[in-house]
Design a protein around this motif. Structure first.
Motif, short mmCIF file in Angstrom:
data_model
loop_
_atom_site.label_atom_id
_atom_site.label_comp_id
_atom_site.label_asym_id
_atom_site.label_seq_id
_atom_site.Cartn_x
_atom_site.Cartn_y
_atom_site.Cartn_z
N CYS A 1 0.86 -1.18 0.00
CA CYS A 1 0.00 0.00 0.00
C CYS A 1 0.89 1.23 0.00
CB CYS A 1 -0.91 -0.01 1.23
SG CYS A 1 -2.00 1.41 1.30
N LEU A 2 0.69 2.11 -0.98
CA LEU A 2 1.46 3.35 -1.05
C LEU A 2 0.65 4.45 -0.39
CD1 LEU A 2 2.43 2.95 -4.81
CD2 LEU A 2 3.97 2.66 -2.87
N HIS A 3 1.27 5.21 0.50
CA HIS A 3 0.56 6.36 1.06
C HIS A 3 1.43 7.61 1.13
CE1 HIS A 3 0.15 3.03 4.26
NE2 HIS A 3 1.41 3.15 4.00
N ASP A 4 0.88 8.64 1.78
CA ASP A 4 1.53 9.96 1.75
C ASP A 4 1.72 10.39 0.30
OD1 ASP A 4 1.61 10.06 4.44
OD2 ASP A 4 3.76 10.42 4.60
N ILE A 5 0.65 10.30 -0.46
CA ILE A 5 0.75 10.57 -1.89
C ILE A 5 0.55 12.06 -2.16
CG2 ILE A 5 -0.37 10.16 -4.12
CD1 ILE A 5 -0.91 7.32 -3.18
N GLN A 6 1.38 12.61 -3.00
CA GLN A 6 1.29 14.03 -3.35
C GLN A 6 1.64 14.21 -4.83
OE1 GLN A 6 4.46 15.16 -0.63
NE2 GLN A 6 5.87 15.37 -2.36
N HIS A 7 1.30 15.39 -5.32
CA HIS A 7 1.64 15.68 -6.70
C HIS A 7 3.15 15.84 -6.88
CE1 HIS A 7 -2.53 16.81 -8.10
NE2 HIS A 7 -2.05 15.98 -9.01
N LYS A 8 3.64 15.44 -8.03
CA LYS A 8 5.05 15.58 -8.35
C LYS A 8 5.49 17.04 -8.23
CE LYS A 8 6.50 14.52 -12.50
NZ LYS A 8 6.52 13.80 -13.80
N SER A 9 4.57 17.93 -8.62
CA SER A 9 4.90 19.36 -8.62
C SER A 9 5.14 19.89 -7.21
CB SER A 9 3.77 20.14 -9.28
OG SER A 9 2.57 19.92 -8.57
N ALA A 10 4.64 19.15 -6.21
CA ALA A 10 4.82 19.58 -4.82
C ALA A 10 6.04 18.93 -4.19
CB ALA A 10 3.57 19.24 -4.01
N HIS A 11 6.88 18.35 -5.03
CA HIS A 11 8.04 17.60 -4.51
C HIS A 11 8.95 18.47 -3.65
CE1 HIS A 11 10.90 14.20 -4.66
NE2 HIS A 11 11.80 15.15 -4.51
N GLN A 12 9.27 17.97 -2.48
CA GLN A 12 10.17 18.67 -1.58
C GLN A 12 11.60 18.28 -1.90
OE1 GLN A 12 9.58 20.93 1.10
NE2 GLN A 12 11.81 21.01 0.89
N ALA A 13 12.38 19.25 -2.33
CA ALA A 13 13.76 18.95 -2.68
C ALA A 13 14.55 18.59 -1.42
CB ALA A 13 14.39 20.15 -3.36
N ASP A 14 15.61 17.80 -1.61
CA ASP A 14 16.40 17.35 -0.46
C ASP A 14 17.86 17.69 -0.69
OD1 ASP A 14 17.73 16.07 1.53
OD2 ASP A 14 16.97 14.06 1.08
N LEU A 15 18.37 18.49 0.20
CA LEU A 15 19.75 18.96 0.11
C LEU A 15 20.75 17.80 0.06
CD1 LEU A 15 21.38 21.56 0.09
CD2 LEU A 15 21.31 21.55 2.59
N PHE A 16 20.42 16.73 0.78
CA PHE A 16 21.39 15.64 0.93
C PHE A 16 21.10 14.43 0.05
CE2 PHE A 16 20.88 17.98 4.92
CZ PHE A 16 22.14 18.56 4.99
N SER A 17 20.12 14.58 -0.83
CA SER A 17 19.71 13.43 -1.64
C SER A 17 20.83 12.93 -2.54
CB SER A 17 18.52 13.83 -2.50
OG SER A 17 18.26 12.81 -3.44
N VAL A 18 20.91 11.62 -2.67
CA VAL A 18 21.90 11.04 -3.57
C VAL A 18 21.24 10.49 -4.83
CG1 VAL A 18 23.61 10.48 -1.83
CG2 VAL A 18 21.76 8.88 -2.28
#
Length: 417
Positions: A342-359
């Motif tokens: 089950c996938l949850h916490d679903i949001q629009h791609k446009s609302a994506h929160q950028a992550d400073l530390f993302s790899v």
DNA sequence: TCTGGGGTCCTAGGACCC
DNA sequence: TCTGGGGTCCTAGGACCC
């Protein structure tokens, strides 16, 4: 006034459009694994086959009365549903699709004497253009419209349309309706109300809504108000994306090894992630669950919730997390009969929160997924997939009487001579 | 032998804040 | 002996729908 348009015996009606020989015969459509009857023709209902009845329990009736059993084809029904909805959209001011076989219409502003003729025209056109028979109930609230539609379906005299526009009409319908058949009253509440002597919809409608709220919850209070004619559920457009996406299956044979369980779960993740991408959304959490059969032996069920650092619709990222989840919930010696995600916490791609530390390289991930979706949609499902998945693994179940995807697969179109 | 799959909403209770 | 009052947010579980 609201109208509820309800397709009669929807899945069976879809099959009959392309196989008229099924008309006037008992027909049932089966759930996956050929487990339960999930749609019944009137003839099958008359034989006493209940909604959701396990097939092995009705084997005698099926044999004796030569009931036609069809393994359902959901993509086909989904396509037929869209056809019905598009006719409704064309003929009414506003439409709210409620389920695969039902839609509410907002008829406010239409003079009362025109309501019934309009709905008659809608019904005729849906039948003519799609082949699907529908029943229509018209009433001042959604809950009453549901009740009206069931009258329209049940009684021949109604000719498929029932208008509930007076106290007398409301009373006569609700007095004949079991409390458990009210929209919003399920098994538990039905038991309680019956025990309290409130065995019909009419008796429930005469209760004090505030008192009902104390006994149950605000949901049921609204149901009572709606039965009294006070609208609590507004007419609304459908939400633009769903809040959760589930992908799960029962297994043909119990699964005892970790590898097969992973192949199944990985396949479910692929399906869920593809759905996310098709809606332009991302999920930030995924639940993995698996269980043995609840009907025999010792029941084992387990699940785990995994929260991701970043929302994603990347099958690879989600799969990696889900596989860790499977390791966690797997138990040696258990025969798993079902699993899912089950996938949850679903949001629009446009609302994506950028992550400073993302790899994660989002651009690369996105072009890979786009390529995969394109291949799979033009060359067939699962043409390109992750190695952990296996859509034809040992967990797959077989449906014996699968009907063709008449309208949703080029290879299965009918040939007309 | 054999029992579906995919959704929504509400509530209670726990963890936390000042 | 004795331990406030007023909030928010999150989650699991249960009820319902088709």
């Amino acid at each position: 006034m609201y109208a509820l348009v309800d397709c009669n015996n929807f899945f069976v009606s879809c099959e009959r459009v392309f196989r008229p020989s099924l008309n006037n015969r008992p027909v049932i459509v089966l759930s996956s694994n050929d487990g339960c009857a999930v749609a019944r023709s009137n003839e099958a209902k008359a034989l006493g086959i209940k909604m959701g009845a396990p097939v092995f329990k009705i084997q005698d009736i099926v044999k004796k009365h030569r009931v036609e059993c069809i393994s359902g084809n959901l993509s086909f029904y989904g396509d037929m549903s869209q056809r019905v909805m598009s006719v409704l959209r064309e003929m009414s001011p506003a439409i709210e699709v409620y389920s695969v076989d039902e839609a509410f219409l907002d008829l406010s502003g239409i003079p009362e004497h025109e309501l019934k003729p309009l709905c008659q025209r809608i019904r005729k056109r849906v039948k003519k253009w799609t082949g699907i028979p529908v029943s229509i109930g018209i009433a001042p609230t959604k809950t009453l419209a549901k009740a009206a539609a069931s009258v329209a379906k049940k009684y021949e005299e109604a000719e498929g349309v029932y208008l509930m526009n007076s106290l007398q009409a409301r009373r006569s319908v609700l007095q004949r309706m079991d409390v458990g058949d009210v929209w919003g009253v399920g098994r538990k509440l039905s038991e309680r109300f019956t025990y309290m002597g409130l065995n019909t919809a009419w008796k429930l409608s005469e209760c004090d809504p505030a008192h009902i709220r104390e006994l149950t919850s605000v949901v049921t209070q609204k149901t009572v108000l709606e039965l009294q004619g006070t609208p609590c559920y507004a007419f609304g457009e459908e939400p633009d994306h769903r809040k959760q996406i589930i992908s799960s299956r029962s297994f043909g044979e119990p699964v005892k090894d970790l590898k097969t369980l992973k192949e199944a779960v990985s396949t479910f993740v692929a399906t869920g992630a593809e759905k996310l991408r098709s809606e332009g959304t991302e999920a930030r959490a995924i639940t993995v669950y698996a269980s043995s059969s609840p009907f025999k032996g010792k029941y084992y069920a387990n699940s785990t919730l995994i929260t991701l650092d970043n929302a994603t619709s990347d099958t690879g990222v989600l799969t990696k997390q889900a596989m860790k989840g499977v390791d966690e919930i797997f138990k040696q010696g258990v025969g798993f009969k079902k699993a899912g995600i089950c996938l949850h916490d679903i949001q629009h791609k446009s609302a994506h929160q950028a992550d400073l530390f993302s790899v994660v390289d989002n651009k690369r991930s996105e072009s890979l997924m786009t390529a995969m979706d394109k291949l799979n949609s033009t060359m067939g499902k699962h043409t390109l997939r992750f190695g952990t998945s296996n859509p034809n693994g040992k967990w797959r179940n077989l449906c014996k009487h699968q009907s063709p995807a008449y309208t949703s697969d080029w290879a299965q179109l009918l040939v007309v001579k």
